[in-house]
Design a protein around this motif. Structure first.
Motif, PDB file in Angstrom:
ATOM      1  N   LEU A  87       0.831  -1.199   0.000  1.00  0.00           N
ATOM      2  CA  LEU A  87       0.000   0.000   0.000  1.00  0.00           C
ATOM      3  C   LEU A  87       0.873   1.260   0.000  1.00  0.00           C
ATOM      4  O   LEU A  87       1.976   1.262   0.553  1.00  0.00           O
ATOM      5  N   THR A  88       0.377   2.309  -0.607  1.00  0.00           N
ATOM      6  CA  THR A  88       1.133   3.554  -0.698  1.00  0.00           C
ATOM      7  C   THR A  88       0.648   4.544   0.352  1.00  0.00           C
ATOM      8  O   THR A  88      -0.436   5.119   0.233  1.00  0.00           O
ATOM      9  N   MET A  89       1.414   4.696   1.414  1.00  0.00           N
ATOM     10  CA  MET A  89       1.132   5.649   2.480  1.00  0.00           C
ATOM     11  C   MET A  89      -0.308   5.563   2.995  1.00  0.00           C
ATOM     12  O   MET A  89      -1.052   6.537   2.958  1.00  0.00           O
ATOM     13  N   PRO A  90      -0.728   4.411   3.482  1.00  0.00           N
ATOM     14  CA  PRO A  90      -2.057   4.327   4.098  1.00  0.00           C
ATOM     15  C   PRO A  90      -2.035   5.000   5.464  1.00  0.00           C
ATOM     16  O   PRO A  90      -1.023   4.956   6.172  1.00  0.00           O
ATOM     17  N   ASN A  91      -3.142   5.609   5.865  1.00  0.00           N
ATOM     18  CA  ASN A  91      -3.154   6.278   7.164  1.00  0.00           C
ATOM     19  C   ASN A  91      -4.422   6.022   7.965  1.00  0.00           C
ATOM     20  O   ASN A  91      -4.472   6.370   9.138  1.00  0.00           O
ATOM     21  N   ALA A  92      -5.454   5.445   7.349  1.00  0.00           N
ATOM     22  CA  ALA A  92      -6.693   5.195   8.099  1.00  0.00           C
ATOM     23  C   ALA A  92      -7.504   4.112   7.410  1.00  0.00           C
ATOM     24  O   ALA A  92      -7.503   3.983   6.178  1.00  0.00           O
ATOM     25  N   LEU A  93      -8.227   3.358   8.246  1.00  0.00           N
ATOM     26  CA  LEU A  93      -9.114   2.293   7.789  1.00  0.00           C
ATOM     27  C   LEU A  93     -10.413   2.428   8.552  1.00  0.00           C
ATOM     28  O   LEU A  93     -10.415   2.774   9.736  1.00  0.00           O
ATOM     29  N   ALA A  94     -11.540   2.174   7.890  1.00  0.00           N
ATOM     30  CA  ALA A  94     -12.836   2.240   8.569  1.00  0.00           C
ATOM     31  C   ALA A  94     -13.791   1.237   7.938  1.00  0.00           C
ATOM     32  O   ALA A  94     -13.739   0.997   6.720  1.00  0.00           O
ATOM     33  N   TYR A  95     -14.652   0.665   8.764  1.00  0.00           N
ATOM     34  CA  TYR A  95     -15.714  -0.219   8.287  1.00  0.00           C
ATOM     35  C   TYR A  95     -17.032   0.540   8.315  1.00  0.00           C
ATOM     36  O   TYR A  95     -17.357   1.211   9.296  1.00  0.00           O
ATOM     37  N   ASP A  96     -17.792   0.427   7.215  1.00  0.00           N
ATOM     38  CA  ASP A  96     -19.090   1.090   7.185  1.00  0.00           C
ATOM     39  C   ASP A  96     -20.164   0.201   7.812  1.00  0.00           C
ATOM     40  O   ASP A  96     -19.875  -0.907   8.299  1.00  0.00           O
ATOM     41  N   ARG A  97     -21.416   0.652   7.803  1.00  0.00           N
ATOM     42  CA  ARG A  97     -22.506  -0.068   8.470  1.00  0.00           C
ATOM     43  C   ARG A  97     -22.782  -1.430   7.852  1.00  0.00           C
ATOM     44  O   ARG A  97     -23.375  -2.305   8.484  1.00  0.00           O
ATOM     45  N   ASP A  98     -22.335  -1.624   6.596  1.00  0.00           N
ATOM     46  CA  ASP A  98     -22.536  -2.903   5.915  1.00  0.00           C
ATOM     47  C   ASP A  98     -21.344  -3.840   6.067  1.00  0.00           C
ATOM     48  O   ASP A  98     -21.336  -4.936   5.499  1.00  0.00           O
ATOM     49  N   GLY A  99     -20.330  -3.405   6.799  1.00  0.00           N
ATOM     50  CA  GLY A  99     -19.145  -4.230   6.992  1.00  0.00           C
ATOM     51  C   GLY A  99     -18.103  -4.108   5.904  1.00  0.00           C
ATOM     52  O   GLY A  99     -17.116  -4.853   5.906  1.00  0.00           O
ATOM     53  N   GLN A 100     -18.289  -3.169   4.972  1.00  0.00           N
ATOM     54  CA  GLN A 100     -17.290  -2.933   3.936  1.00  0.00           C
ATOM     55  C   GLN A 100     -16.125  -2.132   4.515  1.00  0.00           C
ATOM     56  O   GLN A 100     -16.322  -1.142   5.205  1.00  0.00           O
ATOM     57  N   ALA A 101     -14.899  -2.559   4.221  1.00  0.00           N
ATOM     58  CA  ALA A 101     -13.709  -1.842   4.672  1.00  0.00           C
ATOM     59  C   ALA A 101     -13.340  -0.770   3.649  1.00  0.00           C
ATOM     60  O   ALA A 101     -13.358  -1.008   2.437  1.00  0.00           O
ATOM     61  N   TRP A 102     -12.989   0.408   4.161  1.00  0.00           N
ATOM     62  CA  TRP A 102     -12.551   1.537   3.340  1.00  0.00           C
ATOM     63  C   TRP A 102     -11.176   1.980   3.819  1.00  0.00           C
ATOM     64  O   TRP A 102     -10.923   2.054   5.013  1.00  0.00           O
ATOM     65  N   LEU A 103     -10.301   2.282   2.865  1.00  0.00           N
ATOM     66  CA  LEU A 103      -8.923   2.657   3.167  1.00  0.00           C
ATOM     67  C   LEU A 103      -8.646   4.070   2.661  1.00  0.00           C
ATOM     68  O   LEU A 103      -9.041   4.418   1.548  1.00  0.00           O
ATOM     69  N   LEU A 104      -7.964   4.857   3.484  1.00  0.00           N
ATOM     70  CA  LEU A 104      -7.444   6.159   3.058  1.00  0.00           C
ATOM     71  C   LEU A 104      -5.947   5.996   2.842  1.00  0.00           C
ATOM     72  O   LEU A 104      -5.212   5.669   3.781  1.00  0.00           O
ATOM     73  N   ASP A 105      -5.487   6.203   1.602  1.00  0.00           N
ATOM     74  CA  ASP A 105      -4.053   6.077   1.329  1.00  0.00           C
ATOM     75  C   ASP A 105      -3.587   7.173   0.386  1.00  0.00           C
ATOM     76  O   ASP A 105      -4.349   8.078   0.029  1.00  0.00           O
ATOM     77  N   LYS A 106      -2.308   7.126   0.003  1.00  0.00           N
ATOM     78  CA  LYS A 106      -1.668   8.159  -0.832  1.00  0.00           C
ATOM     79  C   LYS A 106      -1.927   9.538  -0.230  1.00  0.00           C
ATOM     80  O   LYS A 106      -2.229  10.499  -0.943  1.00  0.00           O
TER      81      LYS A 106
END
Length: 377
Positions: free
Chosen positions: A345-364
């Motif tokens: 991954l390129t400079m990831p800094n945060a991860l979050a799961y939404d109400r449906d259980g999908q993972a979302w990544l903040l990177d670059k």
């Protein structure tokens, strides 16, 4: 080390400024030449303004992203983005952490300048923004890590001044009226309440060397040791009701051959009602070690602790063209074991799961921030 080392004044190479990836950072140019290829790409993905720091999901399914000066709302279903509104602007500081209370109200943490200037936690909602955590005043008054192990003279290094330092980074909601704050430059976890009360929950202590002693970064002219700083950059509330706290780990050596040490970052379990404790202690226990540059912690819907690392060679590797890429690890806290869920991954800094259980990544996060769905298996 018997002599005071040279002290570069460039903010881009200081452990505190890089540790918190704040507005003054200029390492984006240094990383362009050695960007690892991001793995596990998935649709959809959304572009947000640079720099970006934190990501959270709100009950209605939207995502919130802190983008330096603003809080951006993303509707993943339509792809539309909008300003959350009401976040106060303070010159030279960055909105870094976010913890939603509901769909329309959030706590946000604002990073600080030298000597904790501008450090604070705000509660932002339909009625506007209100400073609920005056971290600048708290740090200057109490200096929690300075009271335990850090000589304030050791802060006169890398462009900072002698005295208390603070950089509010990530938040975890404890209730509708209280959040836990990971203070990167303060090496602490703080409790901040909506009524304005700020308390020290825990002080993180320096990582240990091969002899079980606190690691020394350099010594002052009189021989006083200045220790490697743990740097609290991640905090989340676990399903067991305890807080879990992750470390970035500050600069580990003045020797260029030793600067890229990895595996020194730790994860702690902290009782949610702890006050004025140290890590380690009976109320703050070590649950994971051997990690590198931890920047976020989250629990998956299955109850696994997801640990996000900025770069597996250490954050300093990005400055010298030796980046290996960041990663997300899936960890069994009870067993103390982890497996790689995503890497490259390129400079990831945060991860979050939404109400449906999908993972979302903040990177670059510094040069082309993206919020994207990610498959973590």
């Amino acid at each position: 080390m018997n002599a005071t080392p040279s002290r570069p004044r460039n903010d881009a190479t200081t452990p505190r400024r890089l540790a918190a990836l704040s507005l003054g950072a200029t390492l984006a140019a240094a990383t362009v030449a050695a960007q690892p290829v991001a793995a596990h790409e998935a649709d959809p993905s959304f572009s947000v303004p640079a720099p970006a720091y934190d990501l959270a999901a709100v009950p209605n399914g939207d995502l919130l992203v802190t983008t330096g000066s603003d809080l951006v709302r993303i509707d993943p279903d339509t792809g539309t983005t909008s300003e959350f509104g009401g976040v106060p602007h303070l010159e030279g500081t960055a909105v870094q952490g976010v913890a939603p209370v509901g769909t329309g109200t959030s706590f946000v943490a604002r990073g600080a300048l030298d000597l904790a200037e501008g450090a604070g936690v705000w509660r932002v909602g339909p009625g506007g923004a209100r400073l609920v955590g005056d971290i600048e005043t708290f740090e200057r008054t109490h200096d929690p890590d300075g009271a335990v192990w850090k000589d304030p003279r050791c802060e006169d290094y890398g462009g900072f001044s002698e005295g208390p330092q603070s950089n509010p980074y990530k938040l975890a909601r404890l209730s509708g009226g209280e959040v836990a704050l990971a203070d990167a430059a303060g090496n602490t976890v703080l409790s901040v309440r909506a009524n304005g009360r700020v308390e020290t929950m825990a002080v993180l202590t320096p990582p240990l060397d091969e002899h079980g002693e606190p690691r020394v970064l350099f010594s002052l002219a009189d021989g006083t040791p200045c220790y490697v700083q743990p740097v609290a950059t991640a905090v989340t509330l676990g399903p067991d009701g305890a807080l879990y706290v992750g470390e970035l780990t500050g600069e580990v050596s003045q020797d260029p051959a030793l600067m890229l040490q990895s595996g020194l970052s730790r994860v702690w379990r902290l009782e949610a009602d702890a006050r004025d404790v140290q890590c380690p202690s009976a109320e703050c226990t070590l649950v994971l070690e051997g990690m590198t540059s931890v920047v976020d912690l989250d629990f998956s819907p299955e109850g696994d602790l997801m640990v996000t690392e900025l770069d597996e060679a250490g954050w300093l590797a990005m400055l010298v063209g030796a980046a290996e890429g960041g990663a997300v690890h899936r960890c069994d806290v009870a067993a103390g074991t982890c497996t790689v869920a995503a890497d490259g991954l390129t400079m990831p800094n945060a991860l979050a799961y939404d109400r449906d259980g999908q993972a979302w990544l903040l990177d670059k996060i510094l040069f082309d921030p993206r919020v994207r769905a990610i498959d973590l298996g």
